[in-house]
Design an enzyme around this catalytic site. Structure first.
Site, PDB file in Angstrom:
ATOM      1  N   GLU A 117       0.821  -1.200   0.000  1.00 47.17           N
ATOM      2  CA  GLU A 117       0.000   0.000   0.000  1.00 47.17           C
ATOM      3  C   GLU A 117       0.856   1.252   0.000  1.00 47.17           C
ATOM      4  O   GLU A 117       1.971   1.268   0.519  1.00 47.17           O
ATOM      5  CB  GLU A 117      -0.913   0.025   1.231  1.00 47.17           C
ATOM      6  CG  GLU A 117      -1.938  -1.080   1.233  1.00 47.17           C
ATOM      7  CD  GLU A 117      -2.934  -0.943   2.377  1.00 47.17           C
ATOM      8  OE1 GLU A 117      -3.532  -1.961   2.732  1.00 47.17           O
ATOM      9  OE2 GLU A 117      -3.099   0.169   2.891  1.00 47.17           O
ATOM     10  N   CYS A 135       3.862   8.551   1.079  1.00 48.20           N
ATOM     11  CA  CYS A 135       4.450   7.558   1.984  1.00 48.20           C
ATOM     12  C   CYS A 135       4.610   6.253   1.209  1.00 48.20           C
ATOM     13  O   CYS A 135       3.623   5.602   0.846  1.00 48.20           O
ATOM     14  CB  CYS A 135       3.546   7.374   3.194  1.00 48.20           C
ATOM     15  SG  CYS A 135       4.232   6.288   4.459  1.00 48.20           S
ATOM     16  N   CYS A 142       6.734  -6.717   6.941  1.00 50.32           N
ATOM     17  CA  CYS A 142       7.889  -6.213   7.693  1.00 50.32           C
ATOM     18  C   CYS A 142       8.355  -7.292   8.652  1.00 50.32           C
ATOM     19  O   CYS A 142       7.541  -7.975   9.280  1.00 50.32           O
ATOM     20  CB  CYS A 142       7.519  -4.938   8.450  1.00 50.32           C
ATOM     21  SG  CYS A 142       8.919  -4.162   9.308  1.00 50.32           S
ATOM     22  N   CYS A 146       7.303  -4.744  15.295  1.00 51.92           N
ATOM     23  CA  CYS A 146       7.054  -3.787  16.378  1.00 51.92           C
ATOM     24  C   CYS A 146       5.666  -4.075  16.952  1.00 51.92           C
ATOM     25  O   CYS A 146       4.700  -4.271  16.209  1.00 51.92           O
ATOM     26  CB  CYS A 146       7.142  -2.357  15.861  1.00 51.92           C
ATOM     27  SG  CYS A 146       8.802  -1.929  15.274  1.00 51.92           S
ATOM     28  N   CYS A 149       2.428  -2.108  15.771  1.00 54.66           N
ATOM     29  CA  CYS A 149       2.269  -1.846  14.335  1.00 54.66           C
ATOM     30  C   CYS A 149       1.467  -2.955  13.668  1.00 54.66           C
ATOM     31  O   CYS A 149       1.842  -4.138  13.720  1.00 54.66           O
ATOM     32  CB  CYS A 149       3.636  -1.719  13.668  1.00 54.66           C
ATOM     33  SG  CYS A 149       3.544  -1.428  11.885  1.00 54.66           S
ATOM     34  N   GLY A 205       7.384  -1.981   5.681  1.00 51.10           N
ATOM     35  CA  GLY A 205       8.755  -2.468   5.616  1.00 51.10           C
ATOM     36  C   GLY A 205       9.765  -1.552   6.287  1.00 51.10           C
ATOM     37  O   GLY A 205       9.476  -0.414   6.647  1.00 51.10           O
ATOM     38  N   GLU A 206      10.974  -2.065   6.464  1.00 50.60           N
ATOM     39  CA  GLU A 206      12.120  -1.321   6.993  1.00 50.60           C
ATOM     40  C   GLU A 206      13.047  -0.996   5.819  1.00 50.60           C
ATOM     41  O   GLU A 206      13.692  -1.888   5.270  1.00 50.60           O
ATOM     42  CB  GLU A 206      12.851  -2.151   8.049  1.00 50.60           C
ATOM     43  CG  GLU A 206      14.256  -1.697   8.390  1.00 50.60           C
ATOM     44  CD  GLU A 206      14.344  -0.241   8.848  1.00 50.60           C
ATOM     45  OE1 GLU A 206      15.100   0.525   8.227  1.00 50.60           O
ATOM     46  OE2 GLU A 206      13.662   0.122   9.836  1.00 50.60           O
ATOM     47  N   SER A 237      12.965   6.690   6.828  1.00 48.98           N
ATOM     48  CA  SER A 237      12.649   6.376   8.212  1.00 48.98           C
ATOM     49  C   SER A 237      13.140   4.976   8.549  1.00 48.98           C
ATOM     50  O   SER A 237      12.859   4.021   7.824  1.00 48.98           O
ATOM     51  CB  SER A 237      11.135   6.472   8.443  1.00 48.98           C
ATOM     52  OG  SER A 237      10.805   6.047   9.749  1.00 48.98           O
ATOM     53  N   SER A 259      12.258   5.869  13.985  1.00 47.02           N
ATOM     54  CA  SER A 259      11.070   5.374  14.684  1.00 47.02           C
ATOM     55  C   SER A 259      11.507   4.958  16.081  1.00 47.02           C
ATOM     56  O   SER A 259      11.913   3.821  16.310  1.00 47.02           O
ATOM     57  CB  SER A 259      10.458   4.191  13.922  1.00 47.02           C
ATOM     58  OG  SER A 259       9.968   4.606  12.668  1.00 47.02           O
ATOM     59  N   LEU A 260      11.416   5.876  17.011  1.00 45.93           N
ATOM     60  CA  LEU A 260      11.991   5.666  18.339  1.00 45.93           C
ATOM     61  C   LEU A 260      10.979   5.004  19.294  1.00 45.93           C
ATOM     62  O   LEU A 260      11.193   3.889  19.765  1.00 45.93           O
ATOM     63  CB  LEU A 260      12.466   6.998  18.909  1.00 45.93           C
ATOM     64  CG  LEU A 260      13.321   6.910  20.161  1.00 45.93           C
ATOM     65  CD1 LEU A 260      14.649   6.217  19.867  1.00 45.93           C
ATOM     66  CD2 LEU A 260      13.557   8.304  20.735  1.00 45.93           C
ATOM     67  N   HIS A 261       9.936   5.735  19.652  1.00 41.61           N
ATOM     68  CA  HIS A 261       8.766   5.209  20.370  1.00 41.61           C
ATOM     69  C   HIS A 261       8.998   4.863  21.838  1.00 41.61           C
ATOM     70  O   HIS A 261       8.043   4.522  22.542  1.00 41.61           O
ATOM     71  CB  HIS A 261       8.180   3.994  19.654  1.00 41.61           C
ATOM     72  CG  HIS A 261       7.948   4.216  18.191  1.00 41.61           C
ATOM     73  ND1 HIS A 261       7.187   5.260  17.709  1.00 41.61           N
ATOM     74  CD2 HIS A 261       8.411   3.550  17.100  1.00 41.61           C
ATOM     75  CE1 HIS A 261       7.183   5.222  16.387  1.00 41.61           C
ATOM     76  NE2 HIS A 261       7.908   4.214  15.992  1.00 41.61           N
ATOM     77  N   ASN A 339      -3.107   4.584  16.219  1.00 40.37           N
ATOM     78  CA  ASN A 339      -4.302   4.202  15.477  1.00 40.37           C
ATOM     79  C   ASN A 339      -4.614   2.741  15.788  1.00 40.37           C
ATOM     80  O   ASN A 339      -3.947   1.835  15.282  1.00 40.37           O
ATOM     81  CB  ASN A 339      -4.073   4.375  13.971  1.00 40.37           C
ATOM     82  CG  ASN A 339      -3.962   5.833  13.596  1.00 40.37           C
ATOM     83  OD1 ASN A 339      -4.911   6.593  13.691  1.00 40.37           O
ATOM     84  ND2 ASN A 339      -2.758   6.237  13.179  1.00 40.37           N
ATOM     85  N   CYS A 382      -1.351   6.378   9.764  1.00 41.65           N
ATOM     86  CA  CYS A 382      -0.134   5.670  10.141  1.00 41.65           C
ATOM     87  C   CYS A 382      -0.474   4.455  11.001  1.00 41.65           C
ATOM     88  O   CYS A 382      -1.237   4.549  11.958  1.00 41.65           O
ATOM     89  CB  CYS A 382       0.777   6.611  10.915  1.00 41.65           C
ATOM     90  SG  CYS A 382       2.337   5.871  11.392  1.00 41.65           S
TER      91      CYS A 382
END
Length: 409
Positions: A117, A135, A142, A146, A149, A205-206, A237, A259-261, A339, A382
């Site tokens: 997507e 995006c 992925c 995470c 996600c 994906g990364e 990212s 992408s820390l979080h 989300n 996201c």
């Protein structure tokens, strides 16, 4: 080693002015996504001058032309040769939705039947000539898993090729030359204009785990012969693939997002499992190297992405830990409301909590923004890039079954 495929001779197909959306000639070499250097090697390989690469790149990306017969500054013999041996084919669009707020989403079918997507998000003012951020996905699924996600719950299938990555940008631009219900066969190339102003490698994906195709794609995004985007308008990212961050710093100057979080290793190990391999000390060192030690005048800051999870990472203490962790690293912090997706183990932080968290960061001197959720009506926000049109991974099926088993207990 060159990535250029050896052309395969066969009888030329009948040429038309329509855009090929299906790879009708599997044996042909797809020129979409090839860098100028790769195209120059390709032309040398078929007995042509390398400068043809510049001409063809301009036709594909600046005018949106995919039919070699329309590339009128090429000789007839070269056009025939290209028609016989090459093609320019973006991934196949099987589903698209346009949101009321201007957001657009496409679901692409790539080689092998997998789905990815792509989401385009316009600026809040939705002006025709305003900022439009695309995006882009770099992998099918992925592998990083995470915990918050939805895409990670699909598991990982494969890397995307450069053609599949660049094709997402090509289709997004083409969408502005058609009506919502028209096919890309109806694109008027005389009206072609590159409307996408910003690209973020933040989709499925990364990106740094699909390094070479991603870097090749970004080279074309930056090239004056292709899209000509500013290096500040192309952002990669990463969740923290530290060795590749050092490699990227040496090879390409684009904006970097992390992408820390989580502001400490214990929590980040839970939310972003790659942290167990590359903990925060190593990640912050790589980020500082990217900003300070390589081309420091150009790489001005790192964007820190931080999804807000209620009662998990959103306390005042977490905000203070984040301030200490970032220290003198020039950072723009983007707080992302979570989300929720089916069976997620997290809830969205309240607006009051998000603003309180933001205030602590701002008072410490950091630029801090709260991402506005866009495209909710088309599942484009996201964390929702989960392939709801179809989900074909075994891991996802196992995950869904495990949920069902727990519900049956």
């Amino acid at each position: 080693m060159s990535n250029v495929q050896t052309p395969v001779q066969h009888v030329p197909a009948k040429t038309t002015k329509s855009i090929k959306l299906v790879d009708e000639a599997q044996a042909k070499t797809n020129l979409l996504g090839m860098t100028q250097a790769q195209l120059a090697e390709y032309f040398k390989g078929i007995g042509e001058k390398p400068f043809r690469s510049t001409q063809v790149i301009k036709w594909i990306y600046q005018q949106g032309v995919t039919d070699f017969e329309q590339m009128t500054n090429l000789s007839k013999s070269l056009r025939d040769k290209l028609s016989a041996n090459a093609c320019v084919i973006p991934p196949k669009v099987i589903h698209r939705q346009y949101s009321d707020d201007g957001t657009r989403k496409w679901v692409f079918e790539v080689t092998g039947g997998s789905l990815v997507e792509t989401v385009l998000i316009p600026a809040d003012d939705s002006k025709l000539n305003g900022r439009k951020t695309l995006c882009i996905s770099s992998q099918v699924g992925c592998a990083l898993d995470c915990s918050f996600c939805s895409t990670g719950k699909q598991g990982f299938e494969r890397d995307l090729t450069a053609a599949e990555i660049l094709g997402q940008l090509w289709v997004a631009n083409a969408s502005y030359m058609t009506n919502e219900n028209d096919s890309l066969d109806n694109v008027d190339h005389s009206l072609w204009e590159n409307n996408v102003t910003n690209v973020v490698m933040m989709g499925m994906g990364e990106p740094l785990l699909n390094y070479r195709p991603v870097v090749s794609s970004m080279e074309l995004m930056l090239s004056d012969h292709a899209y000509g985007l500013s290096k500040r308008r192309v952002t990669l990212s990463t969740s923290g693939v530290v060795p590749k961050m050092y490699e990227l710093a040496q090879e390409l100057d684009v904006a970097l997002a992390i992408s820390l979080h989580a502001p400490n290793d214990e929590l980040r190990n839970e939310l972003v499992p790659i942290n167990k391999k590359y903990p925060l000390e190593q990640l912050m060192a790589a980020a500082r190297n990217y900003v300070f030690e390589v081309n420091p005048r150009h790489k001005k800051h790192v964007t820190i992405e931080y999804v807000m999870l209620d009662g998990v990472n959103d306390s005042n203490e977490h905000a203070e830990q984040l301030v200490a962790l970032l220290g003198d690293l020039p950072s723009k912090i983007n707080l992302i409301p979570f989300n929720p997706f089916p069976h997620a183990n997290y809830d969205k932080s309240s607006n009051n909590r998000i603003h309180a968290f933001s205030n602590i960061l701002s008072e410490a001197g950091f630029v801090c923004t709260i991402r506005q959720t866009r495209g909710d009506d088309i599942d484009a926000a996201c964390g929702q890039l989960v392939g709801q049109v179809a989900d074909r991974t075994r891991r996802s099926a196992a995950w869904q079954q495990s949920i069902k088993d727990r519900e049956d207990i």
